[in-house]
Motif scaffolding. Sequence first.
Motif, PDB file in Angstrom:
ATOM      1  N   TYR A  81      -5.303   4.531  -5.275  1.00  0.00           N
ATOM      2  CA  TYR A  81      -4.844   3.011  -5.152  1.00  0.00           C
ATOM      3  C   TYR A  81      -5.390   1.970  -5.715  1.00  0.00           C
ATOM      4  O   TYR A  81      -6.494   1.927  -5.862  1.00  0.00           O
TER       5      TYR A  81
ATOM      6  N   SER B 179      -5.588  -1.973  -1.631  1.00  0.00           N
ATOM      7  CA  SER B 179      -5.363  -1.636  -0.341  1.00  0.00           C
ATOM      8  C   SER B 179      -5.653  -2.880   0.623  1.00  0.00           C
ATOM      9  O   SER B 179      -6.701  -3.570   0.405  1.00  0.00           O
TER      10      SER B 179
ATOM     11  N   TYR C 157      -0.910   0.088   1.109  1.00  0.00           N
ATOM     12  CA  TYR C 157      -1.535   0.616  -0.278  1.00  0.00           C
ATOM     13  C   TYR C 157      -0.514   0.402  -1.374  1.00  0.00           C
ATOM     14  O   TYR C 157       0.771   0.541  -1.316  1.00  0.00           O
ATOM     15  N   SER C 158      -1.228   0.061  -2.578  1.00  0.00           N
ATOM     16  CA  SER C 158      -0.491  -0.208  -3.661  1.00  0.00           C
ATOM     17  C   SER C 158      -1.002   1.230  -4.715  1.00  0.00           C
ATOM     18  O   SER C 158      -2.048   1.147  -4.977  1.00  0.00           O
ATOM     19  N   TYR C 159       0.006   2.119  -4.861  1.00  0.00           N
ATOM     20  CA  TYR C 159      -0.190   3.188  -5.762  1.00  0.00           C
ATOM     21  C   TYR C 159      -0.761   2.830  -7.168  1.00  0.00           C
ATOM     22  O   TYR C 159       0.051   1.858  -7.727  1.00  0.00           O
ATOM     23  N   ARG C 160      -1.623   3.389  -7.640  1.00  0.00           N
ATOM     24  CA  ARG C 160      -2.015   2.901  -9.051  1.00  0.00           C
ATOM     25  C   ARG C 160      -1.053   3.441 -10.049  1.00  0.00           C
ATOM     26  O   ARG C 160      -0.968   2.713 -11.275  1.00  0.00           O
TER      27      ARG C 160
ATOM     28  N   LYS D 258       4.501   0.613  -3.293  1.00  0.00           N
ATOM     29  CA  LYS D 258       3.726   0.248  -1.986  1.00  0.00           C
ATOM     30  C   LYS D 258       4.094   1.249  -0.835  1.00  0.00           C
ATOM     31  O   LYS D 258       5.027   1.549  -0.673  1.00  0.00           O
TER      32      LYS D 258
END
Length: 228
Positions: A136, A139, A164-167, A172
Motif C-alpha cells: 500500500y 493507509s 488503503y491505497s494500493y501502490r 482504494k
Amino acid sequence: MSKHRRTLSRGSATSNPPRSPSPPTLTYHHPPLLPIHTSALVESVAGGAHYSGAKFDNQSPLKRRRSSQDYGENHRQLKPEHRRVLNDLRELYECRPTVDIFERTWSPDAVFEDPISLCRGYNEYTAHWFAMSKIYSESKILSMRVMSSTHSPNRLVFSLSRQYSYRFLKRKKIIDSIIIVDLDDNDKIIKLVNQWSGKDLPNWRGAHLLRVINARVVPCLIRTPKPS
C-alpha cells in the motif's frame, strides 16, 4: 279455588330457578421484560466469553492481575498502560512499522491473526507489517474507537476503519475491523486478532493451512530489520 291452587303449584314447579351471579372476569398482566444492561455486555467482552463470534482461550498463559478496582472499573475508558499500545498499533496500521515499536510493544512469541494470515513469532508478524508498507502506498485511519480496556484480563478491544491505497493498482479499499489485543504483565502484545467486519476468522476446510502457509511465505519475500 282448588283448580286455581293447582294451577299456581304447577306454574311454580315449572318456573326456572334464579341464576347464580357470573364469576368476575380475570385479567392477566404479563410481567415486563427484564432490562438489558449495557455494562453486562461490556463485561462479557472484557472477559472474552463471546464477542462477535470470536473464541478465546481463557486458560491462556496470561496471568490475570486482580485488584479491588477490577470489578468497578470503567471498561470503556482507555487505561494509561494501554494508550501506548494503541498509539503503536495506530502507527502500524498506517504502514509505519519500526523495530522500536516491536521491541517496545510486542512479545517475541506473539501471535497475529487475521482472515488471511496466522503469524507466530517475531519473524512472521514483523514480515506481515512490513509487507503492508510495500503493498500500500498509503493507509489512512478513518475512525478508531476503544470498546473495552481492562486489567483483568489484560485486554484491549477497539474498532478500526481504515482506507488503503494500493501502490500499483491505483485504487482504494476501506476495511472495517474489530481488533482484540491480549497483553502480558509487561503490557506487551501476546496475541492480536483482527476480525474484518467483526466476523469470525475463516474456518472452512483448508483455511487454517492456507493462513499458516501465507504467514511462512511472506518472510521469504520481505526483508525485515532485526532487533538490536
